[in-house]
Motif scaffolding. Sequence first.
Motif, short mmCIF file in Angstrom:
data_model
loop_
_atom_site.label_atom_id
_atom_site.label_comp_id
_atom_site.label_asym_id
_atom_site.label_seq_id
_atom_site.Cartn_x
_atom_site.Cartn_y
_atom_site.Cartn_z
N SER A 140 56.51 14.73 35.93
CA SER A 140 57.00 13.37 35.71
C SER A 140 57.59 12.81 37.00
N GLU A 173 61.06 14.25 37.37
CA GLU A 173 61.08 15.61 37.92
C GLU A 173 60.89 15.59 39.43
N ARG A 200 49.35 11.49 35.63
CA ARG A 200 50.12 11.64 34.39
C ARG A 200 51.55 11.13 34.58
N ALA A 201 52.15 11.50 35.70
CA ALA A 201 53.53 11.06 35.97
C ALA A 201 53.62 9.54 36.01
N ASP A 253 53.23 7.94 32.46
CA ASP A 253 54.37 8.14 31.56
C ASP A 253 55.66 7.48 32.04
N TYR A 254 55.66 6.96 33.26
CA TYR A 254 56.90 6.43 33.84
C TYR A 254 57.33 5.13 33.15
#
Length: 293
Positions: free
Chosen positions: A101, A104, A212-213, A216-217
């Motif tokens: 993410s 992260e 993906r990060a 999803d942000y």
Amino acid sequence: MSGANDSHCPDDSHCPDGAHCPADTHRPDGGTAVTASAPTPWIRCFHPKPTARHTLVCFPHAGGSASYYFELSAALDPDIEMLVIQYPGRENRLFEEPAGSVAELADGVYEALRPRLPRRPAFFGHSMGGLIGFEVARRLESAGGPAPHVLVASASSAPSVRTDRLTSGLAEIEPDEAVLARIMGLGGTREGVRQDPELLQLVLPAIRGDLRALADYRVDAGAAVGCPVTVFVADGDPDVPLAEAGAWGAHTTADADVHVFEGDHFYFGGNPPKFLALLQDAVRHSHSGTQLV
């Protein structure tokens, strides 16, 4: 892949020497940008400048790695030293698990960067790097440490209004070629990756992780940094409309200004003089600007 463990630059080979990626440099003298802390894989310093007065921290794009910014680091004036963030899953961190993410990634950068900044730096974040830089700046400001005096958000839509065309329709089962095409269509990954199956398998996990990060942000509309934000955007960028880039003004309690360049998503390829001049001016000074929301 032959030589992968030697070069450490599987996805963006821009380093000119045989080892490709110079070792991280952490010097204890007071004129440096990096203090005498234990070495960290999160930070690369390609051109150490012991007498530099200014520190520029560079946050790469999705699918990118530190060595992509080698030439930009070399082009900076002697008074500016660049530190480039290296995300996990590429180059010298190739066999690490990619971050899951944006949060992260920002947490990891924050922990690595905070004890290594004896002065307030300038941040330059390109594309996804603009969001990472924003989140790291928020963490540094909350901790009361040497937070950035300016954030340069390059080819990056503002956090709360972004319509991420790069990750639209992204699925875990999407074919490798389609995932690679998303990144290569913007120009940030070299063409040779597509022709090397072994290389492709090495770099794809990091590319998928970055996408993906991004997908999803999410951030609240009121999330803001206290430093000014300077926005760099290109007039021919298919992924970042001017309106979305200009909306960064809503994410700072200071001022925001916008500079429009000719070109596409990687408008600064070859380090054009206008780009270099404006970037170095931002590193040296914080300017008042006009908010564009």
